[in-house]
Design a protein around this motif. Structure first.
Motif, PDB file in Angstrom:
ATOM      1  N   LYS A  18     -79.968 -50.464  63.909  1.00 13.22           N
ATOM      2  CA  LYS A  18     -78.585 -49.966  63.840  1.00 13.22           C
ATOM      3  C   LYS A  18     -77.641 -50.868  64.629  1.00 13.22           C
ATOM      4  N   HIS A  63     -80.407 -36.587  53.447  1.00 11.53           N
ATOM      5  CA  HIS A  63     -79.118 -36.959  52.863  1.00 11.53           C
ATOM      6  C   HIS A  63     -78.123 -37.304  53.961  1.00 11.53           C
ATOM      7  N   LEU A  64     -77.347 -38.316  53.663  1.00  8.05           N
ATOM      8  CA  LEU A  64     -76.294 -38.694  54.582  1.00  8.05           C
ATOM      9  C   LEU A  64     -75.102 -37.770  54.328  1.00  8.05           C
ATOM     10  N   GLU A  65     -74.470 -37.308  55.369  1.00  8.72           N
ATOM     11  CA  GLU A  65     -73.360 -36.378  55.169  1.00  8.72           C
ATOM     12  C   GLU A  65     -72.031 -37.014  55.510  1.00  8.72           C
ATOM     13  N   GLN A  86     -71.277 -49.679  57.393  1.00  6.05           N
ATOM     14  CA  GLN A  86     -71.605 -48.350  56.885  1.00  6.05           C
ATOM     15  C   GLN A  86     -70.373 -47.443  56.978  1.00  6.05           C
ATOM     16  N   ASN A 104     -70.550 -33.503  49.915  1.00  5.41           N
ATOM     17  CA  ASN A 104     -71.954 -33.323  50.290  1.00  5.41           C
ATOM     18  C   ASN A 104     -72.727 -32.472  49.291  1.00  5.41           C
ATOM     19  N   ARG A 132     -83.238 -43.832  55.280  1.00 10.27           N
ATOM     20  CA  ARG A 132     -81.828 -43.551  55.555  1.00 10.27           C
ATOM     21  C   ARG A 132     -80.952 -44.769  55.358  1.00 10.27           C
ATOM     22  N   ARG A 187     -73.461 -50.657  61.537  1.00  8.46           N
ATOM     23  CA  ARG A 187     -72.721 -49.399  61.648  1.00  8.46           C
ATOM     24  C   ARG A 187     -71.281 -49.545  61.174  1.00  8.46           C
ATOM     25  N   MET A 210     -68.215 -45.639  54.046  1.00  9.98           N
ATOM     26  CA  MET A 210     -67.933 -44.204  54.072  1.00  9.98           C
ATOM     27  C   MET A 210     -66.441 -43.947  53.888  1.00  9.98           C
ATOM     28  N   GLU A 234     -73.433 -39.999  48.430  1.00 10.77           N
ATOM     29  CA  GLU A 234     -74.482 -41.011  48.274  1.00 10.77           C
ATOM     30  C   GLU A 234     -74.313 -41.811  46.990  1.00 10.77           C
ATOM     31  N   ARG A 277     -81.806 -45.672  49.814  1.00  8.92           N
ATOM     32  CA  ARG A 277     -80.955 -45.039  48.803  1.00  8.92           C
ATOM     33  C   ARG A 277     -81.071 -45.772  47.487  1.00  8.92           C
TER      34      ARG A 277
END
Ligand SMILES: Nc1ncnc2c1ncn2[C@@H]1O[C@H](COP(=O)(O)OP(=O)(O)O)[C@@H](O)[C@H]1O
Ligand SMILES: [Mg+2]
Lengths: 419, 255
Positions: free
Chosen positions: B119, A414-416, B127, B148, A286, B124, B131, B99, A291
């Motif tokens: 984590k 999969h990351l959403e 990340q 997605n 993850r 985080r 995103m 992704e 990835r």
């Protein structure tokens, strides 16, 4: 077309005949001081004849055989599982139940079963480690056993020469195996697939031969025996304590000595180590690095154009895989109490690779299932021990024909994006 | 006023006896759209391959932001802010759209294994930032609702846009687009046209474009280079190129 088939069938049968004649048909025997060439018995010749006939027919009718395999139903193991959302809520419970089950189980079965389960857990660890390299990063490593050997010998030697305990040596073994992976990987990861396979194959042999010949340190072919067993916070599982102020487990608990405590304890350590490995790999898949491995497998050129350093990414897979093998190796030598270079021959690499391929390249559940199949089946079919390799080969051929994606094909979580 | 971002001089690429690129000069200023046109096999893609480090040019110098790029590896060049697309779409088709966007930001993420395993807050935060950046660019190219979805299942035009978004999320200064309009319908081409102009005007980056669609090229280019058989034929504004007799001859001769 048909004549082409006939030609290739005759060719394959001819090759089989030549090989069979060389390997079974003639034997060299010593008679006193002289060598004598002896032919095979009539019975052996019949078998050779049958084998050649079989190869001939299977080549001639390969199209029909393919069609037959194509028609076989492909069980969708993935479909058997409940749907995604339900699975997410069920998962923690399932995992908890599984772990509790694995902890209770050894107290209810025979010593032999627990011992076999421990061996299976070692192969699960090895399979999961190689799975990172082959399944996730797509690098064909045929010498994985080398890192296993490095881990095993690291603990054996540190314990023998410096009396270090298992728990101290476990991270050292993993670290040293990782270092070997790094040093080997650095120059060879530039190579394309098949070359990488050959170099790693050679590396596996080099380590084994080194262990064999460096007698002064490794004791050579006679191996290292009397390797200390792991302790539980210093408590030993022997009948009598070895160290000066050491205490044994049964004394501490005030119970009578039983050798099955040790077996169960080793099993529980293996369970713990496997849990750690499974958790780490689960996280890795993850994480950005997981990835990147998949991306690199899918399209290396696109990765380079986006600023990914492919050597570093492949190297990380190689190193992490190697450290897992080192982990397993240290535990192996602690469990066995005795190791020699014979434990780290090429066949071991082949078996681990078979586990990964059978399990489905990249899928953790698949690899675990395959490791169980590959260690338990040979035990169940003891009387066929001589044909073990033959059966592995057959199993691989059938798998490649019938289900090349393995028992449980990989599906990376999969990351959403939540909107 | 506007500065020189890319300065290519005497770029030459030989494959054995074949001279695929012959002494090509290119200049791209900040916030410019510059196009390279020329018949098939003229050596346009080879120029891109040389600039992005996929090929090592036989001769010539490539200055990017005042620094020589020779000797840098492909991934290092891309990290300097020169990012390309390919003539044929190269997505990670089994991965989801989001992704794809995250892989492109690999070096902006916290790739320390321990922070990932536990984590940590820095892991985080980075990340989440990645995103957010991914979501922002998906919105810019109108793909947010497909975030997605598996990238390979997108329509062709969407895949093309995803490829551009995936480059943009790496925060480049110069974007190299190799025939982005090939295979698009007129409607999609118009959207692409608007997107490229927006990249220059709002996001203040430069674009070096290889394209056969003359309507698109003439409409948006600040400067155009024409290459034929690896050799520079002409360069200038759209107006100058349209009226250049050599160019007309080369194109009419081809068709
Ligand atoms: N790696 C290579 N090896 C040999 N020849 C190549 C290579 N790459 C491109 N070429 C040749 O260079 C010429 C220019 O190709 P290319 O740059 O793809 O043209 P364009 O993109 O303008 O259509 C062609 O003749 C092609 O065959
Ligand atoms: Mg081209």
């Amino acid at each position: 077309m048909q004549s082409n088939k006939l030609y290739s069938a005759i060719f394959a049968a001819g090759i089989t005949l030549i090989l069979a004649c060389l390997m079974i048909g003639v034997k060299l025997d010593t008679e006193g001081t002289q060598l004598a060439v002896r032919g095979a018995t009539a019975e052996q010749w019949t078998w050779i004849g049958l084998g050649v006939g079989l190869v001939f027919l299977s080549q001639l009718f390969s199209a029909q055989i393919d069609a037959f395999f194509g028609k076989l139903p492909k069980p969708q193991l993935g479909k058997l599982l409940p749907e995604e959302r339900k699975r997410a809520t069920l998962k923690p419970w399932l995992i908890a139940a599984l772990i509790v089950g694995m902890i209770i189980w050894p107290f209810m079965v025979s010593r032999g079963s627990v011992d076999l389960a421990t061996l299976t857990l070692i192969y699960i660890m090895l399979g999961l480690g190689l799975n990172i390299v082959v399944g996730l990063a797509g690098l064909l490593d045929l010498g994985f056993v080398a890192f296993y050997a490095v881990g095993a010998y690291t603990y054996a030697l540190l314990s023998m020469y410096f009396g270090l305990s298992f728990w101290v040596c476990l991270p050292i073994s993993a670290g040293l195996a990782a270092l070997f992976g790094f040093i080997l990987g650095f120059p060879v990861l530039r190579l394309r697939g098949d070359y990488l396979a050959i170099v790693t194959l050679g590396f596996g042999e080099i380590i084994r031969i080194l262990l064999n010949n460096w007698t002064a340190v490794t004791n050579g072919p006679s191996g290292i025996s009397g390797i200390a067993k792991p302790t539980l916070f210093g408590l030993e599982f022997t009948r009598r304590a070895k160290g000066e102020d050491a205490q044994t487990f049964h004394d501490f608990m005030g119970i009578s000595y039983s050798s099955s405590y040790k077996v169960i304890f080793l099993y529980l350590i293996a369970v713990l180590l496997v849990c750690v490995v499974v958790y780490v790999i689960n996280r890795l898949m993850r994480m950005p690095i997981g990835r990147a491995w998949e991306a690199l497998r899918e399209d290396e050129i696109a990765c380079r154009s986006l600023g990914l350093n492919r050597t570093a990414i492949k190297l990380s897979a190689f190193t992490i895989g190697a450290s897992t093998a080192g982990f397993a190796g240290a535990f192996f030598s602690a469990r066995q109490g005795f190791i020699s270079p014979e434990s780290f021959i090429f066949i071991e690499s082949a078996i681990i690779l078979a586990i990964v391929v059978l399990g489905g390249m990249g899928s953790q559940v698949g690899v675990i299932l395959a490791a169980i199949v590959m260690t338990i089946l040979p035990e169940l079919a003891r009387e066929f021990a001589e044909y073990r390799m033959l059966m592995f080969g057959l199993l691989m051929v059938i798998m490649m024909r019938w289900r090349p994606e393995g028992l449980v094909p990989m599906k990376r979580p999969h990351l959403e994006l939540k909107q | 006023m506007s500065q020189l971002l890319l300065d290519v001089q005497g770029l030459t690429m030989r494959f054995g006896g074949l001279v695929a690129v012959n002494k090509v000069d290119l200049k791209v200023k900040n916030r410019q759209i510059v196009s390279i046109i020329g018949p098939n096999g003229a050596g346009k893609t080879t120029v891109f391959n040389c600039l992005s480090g996929f090929y090592i040019p036989t001769e010539g110098s490539v200055m990017f932001n005042g620094r020589e790029l020779a000797g840098l590896k492909d991934f290092q060049i891309s990290r300097k802010g020169l990012v390309r697309t390919f003539q044929h779409v190269r997505l990670f088709s089994k991965m989801t759209v989001i992704e794809n966007m995250l892989v492109a930001q690999h070096r902006h993420l916290n790739t320390n294994l321990l922070s990932g395993l536990f984590k940590t807050s820095s892991y985080r935060r980075l990340q989440q930032e990645a995103m957010d950046r991914a979501a922002y660019w998906l919105k810019e190219v109108d793909l947010l609702e497909f975030a997605n979805r598996e990238a390979g299942n997108l329509a062709y035009g969407q895949q093309r846009r995803l490829e551009i978004a995936r480059c943009m999320v790496t925060q480049p200064e110069l974007l190299l687009l190799d025939e982005p309009a090939a295979g698009l319908n007129p409607n999609e081409t118009k959207e692409l046209d608007e997107l490229i102009v927006k990249l220059r005007d709002e996001h203040e980056i430069s674009v070096l474009l290889i394209e056969h669609d003359m309507g698109l090229v003439m409409g948006i280019s600040d400067h155009i280079y024409v290459i034929a058989q690896g050799t520079p034929l002409a360069d200038g504004t759209a107006e100058e190129i349209k009226n250049n007799p050599d160019v007309i001859k080369a194109y009419l001769g081809e068709e």
